[in-house]
Every structure is written in C-alpha cells, then in structure tokens.
Enzyme design. Structure first.
Site, PDB file in Angstrom:
ATOM      1  N   ALA A   1     -12.630   6.598 -21.010  1.00  0.00           N
ATOM      2  CA  ALA A   1     -13.468   7.506 -20.214  1.00  0.00           C
ATOM      3  C   ALA A   1     -13.131   8.977 -20.462  1.00  0.00           C
ATOM      4  O   ALA A   1     -14.035   9.804 -20.594  1.00  0.00           O
ATOM      5  CB  ALA A   1     -13.299   7.169 -18.728  1.00  0.00           C
TER       6      ALA A   1
ATOM      7  N   TYR B   1       0.829  -1.212   0.000  1.00  0.00           N
ATOM      8  CA  TYR B   1       0.000   0.000   0.000  1.00  0.00           C
ATOM      9  C   TYR B   1       0.861   1.259   0.000  1.00  0.00           C
ATOM     10  O   TYR B   1       0.464   2.274  -0.581  1.00  0.00           O
ATOM     11  CB  TYR B   1      -1.015  -0.040   1.162  1.00  0.00           C
ATOM     12  CG  TYR B   1      -2.154  -0.970   0.820  1.00  0.00           C
ATOM     13  CD1 TYR B   1      -3.228  -0.533   0.056  1.00  0.00           C
ATOM     14  CD2 TYR B   1      -2.115  -2.314   1.182  1.00  0.00           C
ATOM     15  CE1 TYR B   1      -4.247  -1.401  -0.330  1.00  0.00           C
ATOM     16  CE2 TYR B   1      -3.123  -3.189   0.802  1.00  0.00           C
ATOM     17  CZ  TYR B   1      -4.185  -2.725   0.047  1.00  0.00           C
ATOM     18  OH  TYR B   1      -5.181  -3.591  -0.347  1.00  0.00           O
TER      19      TYR B   1
ATOM     20  N   HIS C   1     -15.428   1.632  -1.366  1.00  0.00           N
ATOM     21  CA  HIS C   1     -14.342   0.734  -0.969  1.00  0.00           C
ATOM     22  C   HIS C   1     -13.285   1.427  -0.116  1.00  0.00           C
ATOM     23  O   HIS C   1     -12.151   0.960  -0.037  1.00  0.00           O
ATOM     24  CB  HIS C   1     -13.710   0.095  -2.221  1.00  0.00           C
ATOM     25  CG  HIS C   1     -14.617  -0.896  -2.899  1.00  0.00           C
ATOM     26  ND1 HIS C   1     -14.403  -1.361  -4.176  1.00  0.00           N
ATOM     27  CD2 HIS C   1     -15.746  -1.512  -2.466  1.00  0.00           C
ATOM     28  CE1 HIS C   1     -15.370  -2.220  -4.494  1.00  0.00           C
ATOM     29  NE2 HIS C   1     -16.195  -2.319  -3.483  1.00  0.00           N
TER      30      HIS C   1
ATOM     31  N   CYS D   1      -8.081  -1.592  17.427  1.00  0.00           N
ATOM     32  CA  CYS D   1      -9.092  -0.771  18.121  1.00  0.00           C
ATOM     33  C   CYS D   1      -9.823   0.155  17.155  1.00  0.00           C
ATOM     34  O   CYS D   1     -10.716   0.889  17.575  1.00  0.00           O
ATOM     35  CB  CYS D   1      -8.453   0.015  19.268  1.00  0.00           C
ATOM     36  SG  CYS D   1      -7.444   1.413  18.740  1.00  0.00           S
TER      37      CYS D   1
ATOM     38  N   CYS E   1      -3.382   1.739  21.304  1.00  0.00           N
ATOM     39  CA  CYS E   1      -3.327   0.358  21.827  1.00  0.00           C
ATOM     40  C   CYS E   1      -2.103  -0.422  21.345  1.00  0.00           C
ATOM     41  O   CYS E   1      -1.940  -1.574  21.721  1.00  0.00           O
ATOM     42  CB  CYS E   1      -4.594  -0.392  21.422  1.00  0.00           C
ATOM     43  SG  CYS E   1      -4.630  -0.859  19.679  1.00  0.00           S
TER      44      CYS E   1
ATOM     45  N   ASP F   1      -8.568   5.850  -4.595  1.00  0.00           N
ATOM     46  CA  ASP F   1      -7.757   7.055  -4.792  1.00  0.00           C
ATOM     47  C   ASP F   1      -8.625   8.288  -4.524  1.00  0.00           C
ATOM     48  O   ASP F   1      -9.832   8.180  -4.316  1.00  0.00           O
ATOM     49  CB  ASP F   1      -7.130   7.077  -6.201  1.00  0.00           C
ATOM     50  CG  ASP F   1      -8.168   7.132  -7.324  1.00  0.00           C
ATOM     51  OD1 ASP F   1      -9.093   7.941  -7.237  1.00  0.00           O
ATOM     52  OD2 ASP F   1      -8.024   6.373  -8.312  1.00  0.00           O
TER      53      ASP F   1
ATOM     54  N   GLY G   1     -15.907   2.825 -16.469  1.00  0.00           N
ATOM     55  CA  GLY G   1     -14.636   2.145 -16.175  1.00  0.00           C
ATOM     56  C   GLY G   1     -14.689   1.115 -15.073  1.00  0.00           C
ATOM     57  O   GLY G   1     -13.779   1.048 -14.255  1.00  0.00           O
ATOM     58  N   THR G   2     -15.723   0.309 -15.076  1.00  0.00           N
ATOM     59  CA  THR G   2     -15.747  -0.798 -14.100  1.00  0.00           C
ATOM     60  C   THR G   2     -16.102  -2.091 -14.804  1.00  0.00           C
ATOM     61  O   THR G   2     -16.949  -2.098 -15.708  1.00  0.00           O
ATOM     62  CB  THR G   2     -16.706  -0.515 -12.917  1.00  0.00           C
ATOM     63  OG1 THR G   2     -16.767  -1.693 -12.093  1.00  0.00           O
ATOM     64  CG2 THR G   2     -18.101  -0.110 -13.359  1.00  0.00           C
TER      65      THR G   2
ATOM     66  N   GLN H   1     -15.868   3.151  -6.654  1.00  0.00           N
ATOM     67  CA  GLN H   1     -15.238   1.981  -6.029  1.00  0.00           C
ATOM     68  C   GLN H   1     -13.750   2.263  -5.818  1.00  0.00           C
ATOM     69  O   GLN H   1     -13.046   1.448  -5.240  1.00  0.00           O
ATOM     70  CB  GLN H   1     -15.383   0.756  -6.932  1.00  0.00           C
ATOM     71  CG  GLN H   1     -16.819   0.371  -7.215  1.00  0.00           C
ATOM     72  CD  GLN H   1     -16.897  -0.587  -8.389  1.00  0.00           C
ATOM     73  OE1 GLN H   1     -16.770  -1.789  -8.239  1.00  0.00           O
ATOM     74  NE2 GLN H   1     -17.097  -0.059  -9.578  1.00  0.00           N
TER      75      GLN H   1
HETATM   76  P1  OAD Z   1     -11.417  -3.635 -12.894  1.00  0.00           P
HETATM   77  O1  OAD Z   1      -9.949  -3.659 -13.070  1.00  0.00           O
HETATM   78  O2  OAD Z   1     -12.080  -4.898 -12.539  1.00  0.00           O
HETATM   79  O3  OAD Z   1     -12.101  -3.083 -14.211  1.00  0.00           O
HETATM   80  C1  OAD Z   1     -11.644  -1.933 -14.827  1.00  0.00           C
HETATM   81  C2  OAD Z   1     -12.539  -1.660 -16.026  1.00  0.00           C
HETATM   82  O4  OAD Z   1     -12.109  -0.430 -16.607  1.00  0.00           O
HETATM   83  C3  OAD Z   1     -12.469  -2.718 -17.127  1.00  0.00           C
HETATM   84  O5  OAD Z   1     -13.798  -3.076 -17.508  1.00  0.00           O
HETATM   85  C4  OAD Z   1     -11.743  -2.007 -18.278  1.00  0.00           C
HETATM   86  O6  OAD Z   1     -12.208  -2.433 -19.560  1.00  0.00           O
HETATM   87  C5  OAD Z   1     -12.111  -0.567 -18.009  1.00  0.00           C
HETATM   88  N1  OAD Z   1     -11.143   0.416 -18.540  1.00  0.00           N
HETATM   89  C6  OAD Z   1      -9.809   0.304 -18.722  1.00  0.00           C
HETATM   90  N2  OAD Z   1      -9.288   1.439 -19.184  1.00  0.00           N
HETATM   91  C7  OAD Z   1     -10.319   2.321 -19.294  1.00  0.00           C
HETATM   92  C8  OAD Z   1     -10.435   3.677 -19.716  1.00  0.00           C
HETATM   93  N3  OAD Z   1      -9.380   4.392 -20.119  1.00  0.00           N
HETATM   94  N4  OAD Z   1     -11.656   4.244 -19.710  1.00  0.00           N
HETATM   95  C9  OAD Z   1     -12.752   3.540 -19.309  1.00  0.00           C
HETATM   96  N5  OAD Z   1     -12.701   2.263 -18.884  1.00  0.00           N
HETATM   97  C10 OAD Z   1     -11.502   1.648 -18.878  1.00  0.00           C
HETATM   98  O7  OAD Z   1     -11.741  -2.478 -11.812  1.00  0.00           O
HETATM   99  P2  OAD Z   1     -13.057  -2.260 -10.964  1.00  0.00           P
HETATM  100  O8  OAD Z   1     -14.263  -2.645 -11.725  1.00  0.00           O
HETATM  101  O9  OAD Z   1     -12.980  -0.897 -10.409  1.00  0.00           O
HETATM  102  O10 OAD Z   1     -11.689  -3.510  -4.878  1.00  0.00           O
HETATM  103  O11 OAD Z   1     -12.834  -3.306  -9.790  1.00  0.00           O
HETATM  104  C11 OAD Z   1     -13.724  -3.357  -8.719  1.00  0.00           C
HETATM  105  C12 OAD Z   1     -12.970  -3.615  -7.452  1.00  0.00           C
HETATM  106  O12 OAD Z   1     -12.130  -4.755  -7.600  1.00  0.00           O
HETATM  107  C13 OAD Z   1     -12.015  -2.522  -7.030  1.00  0.00           C
HETATM  108  O13 OAD Z   1     -12.655  -1.461  -6.337  1.00  0.00           O
HETATM  109  C14 OAD Z   1     -11.067  -3.236  -6.147  1.00  0.00           C
HETATM  110  C15 OAD Z   1     -10.870  -4.516  -6.913  1.00  0.00           C
HETATM  111  O14 OAD Z   1     -10.534  -5.633  -6.162  1.00  0.00           O
HETATM  112  C16 OAD Z   1     -11.139  -3.009  -3.755  1.00  0.00           C
HETATM  113  O15 OAD Z   1     -10.126  -2.347  -3.734  1.00  0.00           O
HETATM  114  C17 OAD Z   1     -11.910  -3.347  -2.522  1.00  0.00           C
END
Ligand code: OAD
Length: 252
Positions: free
Chosen positions: A241, A69, A121, A132, A160, A106, A197-198, A103
């Site tokens: 995006a 981290y 998240h 604690c 603690c 940052d 972007g998820t 999610q």
């Molecule tokens: P992922 O890495 O699973 O997915 C990222 C998504 O962004 C994918 O569908 C890519 O196609 C898309 N992508 C990549 N570049 C892009 C761009 N320039 N513009 C738009 N989209 C783009 O990430 P998350 O869905 O955020 O959990 O993952 C969910 C969670 O899984 C995260 O919050 C994290 C991880 O484990 C925790 O940290 C608790």
C-alpha cells in the site's frame, strides 16, 4: 519504485466527484503492525480469536482479554503512520469528497492527518463499561510498553463497578449503527472506491466494495495478494500500500 498506471484509471480518479478509501489491516502493515490473516505473522495465526475477540471470552477471562488489548495498544503506541496513511491524507487534501472508511481499530489515519474517518470496527483506544456502556477515559502511555501478552485485570467502571472493555467490535457483535449507515451512504454515492489492504472476508464490511461496484463505481484494489474482490475490481494493483499509494497520488 515506478508503476505503469493505466491513464484511464488515473483520469477516473482525478475527475471523481466522490472517492472512498476503504482500508484494512494491510494499510498499517508497513507501520510494523501485524495483519490478522497473513501467513506466519497474522494475529489470528498466533492467537485464537475465540479466546480474545468475543464477549464470551471477555466474560470468561477478562484479565487475559484486557491484557491482550494492553499489549496491542502498547505496540500501536510505538508505531507511526506509514506512507500509505500519508498518501491517503494527501489525497483528502488534494480532492474534495474523499472519505476514509476503515476496518482498523488503530488511529493511524487520524495521526497521518486524515479527517472524519469512519471506523466500522471501533477503536482500540476508546473504552467503555461492559455492563452499563458508559464511556471510560483510559490512557495507556508509551511508558507502559508491554513486550508480550500478559494477563491484566481491566479497570472498574466508576458508575456501576462493571469491567471496562475495549471499544472494538468483537466477533458476533453488531457494527456501530451510525458508522455503518454513514459508510453505506458514502459508498453508494462514490464514483471511485479504493480498497486497500483487506482480505475481504469479514462481513458485513467486506460487502462494501461490492456494493460500490454494483452502483457503478470504479473499484481499484491495492493488495500484494489476490482476494475475492479481484474478479469485481476494475483495477488490481498488486503491491504494498505505501509504495502503490505514494506513486498513485503523485500521478494524479
Ligand atoms: P486481514 O489480515 O484479513 O487482511 C489483510 C490484507 O492485507 C491481506 O489481504 C494482505 O494480503 C494485505 N496486506 C498485507 N500487507 C500489505 C501491505 N503492505 N499493503 C497492502 N496490503 C497488504 O485484515 P482485514 O481484512 O483488515 O476485525 O481483516 C478484517 C477484520 O478481521 C479486522 O478488522 C478484524 C479482523 O478480525 C476486528 O477487529 C473486528
């Protein structure tokens, strides 16, 4: 880059009484921050989440987990918000009732000017005691930039003596209750949801765009790849995006 957006989609966005922008790692990709699951560059392609993103892993090897981290925070401190974060902040300035539910751990939405961001998240910059739960003020400066993942012992809690952990939600942990209920509330009320972007694979967060759709919201997805949301989304805008959102916000 020019986009040929559907006029009806633009109208629905411009006339929406309440909009939710739901973001994942892809929104920060153009800032140089790796996503989790993209082929080759994704964090979970190069690091094992079982070794780095669970409480069990932290208890077993706190130096390895804390060091990872530190490495990620150092990467973030070198990055800046990109046009996607800026376009989302601009949308918030242009229209009333635009909520950002992310999610991402940052703080790039806030650094771009977005307010009241709902962090499902947690935050990588907020730390607390593992035992604690007391909040711990930890400041990592850009001068402590780390090029690679190295083991580093976590600070000790002044209350603690327990180890300090990052304020992110790890696999197997509950989402923060207050943030989750606020997210559900704004999702249930919105008329337009932008999913940006998820990969839509991590639950319960991934269910939120589906909930919005079930409640009659217009769902617009922005992602270069297809996801499980494609079949439900009213509009799938396949692209980066920063490019798509800049064009979209300047079109309404
Ligand atoms: P992922 O890495 O699973 O997915 C990222 C998504 O962004 C994918 O569908 C890519 O196609 C898309 N992508 C990549 N570049 C892009 C761009 N320039 N513009 C738009 N989209 C783009 O990430 P998350 O869905 O955020 O959990 O993952 C969910 C969670 O899984 C995260 O919050 C994290 C991880 O484990 C925790 O940290 C608790």
């Amino acid at each position: 880059m020019s986009f040929d957006f559907d006029p009806l989609m633009l109208k629905r966005l411009a006339q929406a009484k309440s909009v939710v922008v739901f973001t994942g790692a892809g929104v920060s990709q153009e800032s140089g921050i790796p996503t989790f699951r993209d082929a080759l560059t994704g964090l979970w392609k190069n690091f094992d989440p079982n070794e780095l993103a669970t409480l069990e892993a932290f208890d077993r090897q706190p130096e390895i987990v804390w060091g990872w981290y530190e490495f990620r925070r150092a990467q973030l401190l070198q990055c800046a918000p990109n046009p996607a974060h800026l376009a989302i902040a601009q949308l918030q300035a242009l229209q009333p009732n635009v909520h950002v539910v992310t999610q991402n751990v940052d703080d790039l939405h806030e650094r771009a000017g977005s307010s009241d961001v709902i962090h499902l998240h947690g935050s990588i910059f907020q730390t607390r005691c593992r035992n604690c739960h007391a909040p711990f003020e930890y400041t990592q400066t850009a001068t402590s930039v780390i090029d690679a993942h190295r083991a580093s012992p976590p600070p000790s809690c002044p209350e603690c003596g327990g180890p300090i952990r990052p304020g992110v939600v790890w696999f197997g942990e509950m989402l923060p209750e207050h943030e989750w209920s606020r997210a559900v509330e704004v999702i249930e009320q919105c008329d337009v949801l932008l999913s940006v972007g998820t990969s839509s694979v991590v639950y319960p967060a991934a269910e939120l765009p589906f909930t919005a759709s079930e409640n009659g919201a217009c769902v617009i997805q922005i992602n270069p790849q297809t996801t499980s949301l494609d079949v439900v989304a009213d509009y799938n805008l396949h692209g980066k995006a920063g490019e798509v959102l800049t064009a979209l916000v300047s079109s309404i």
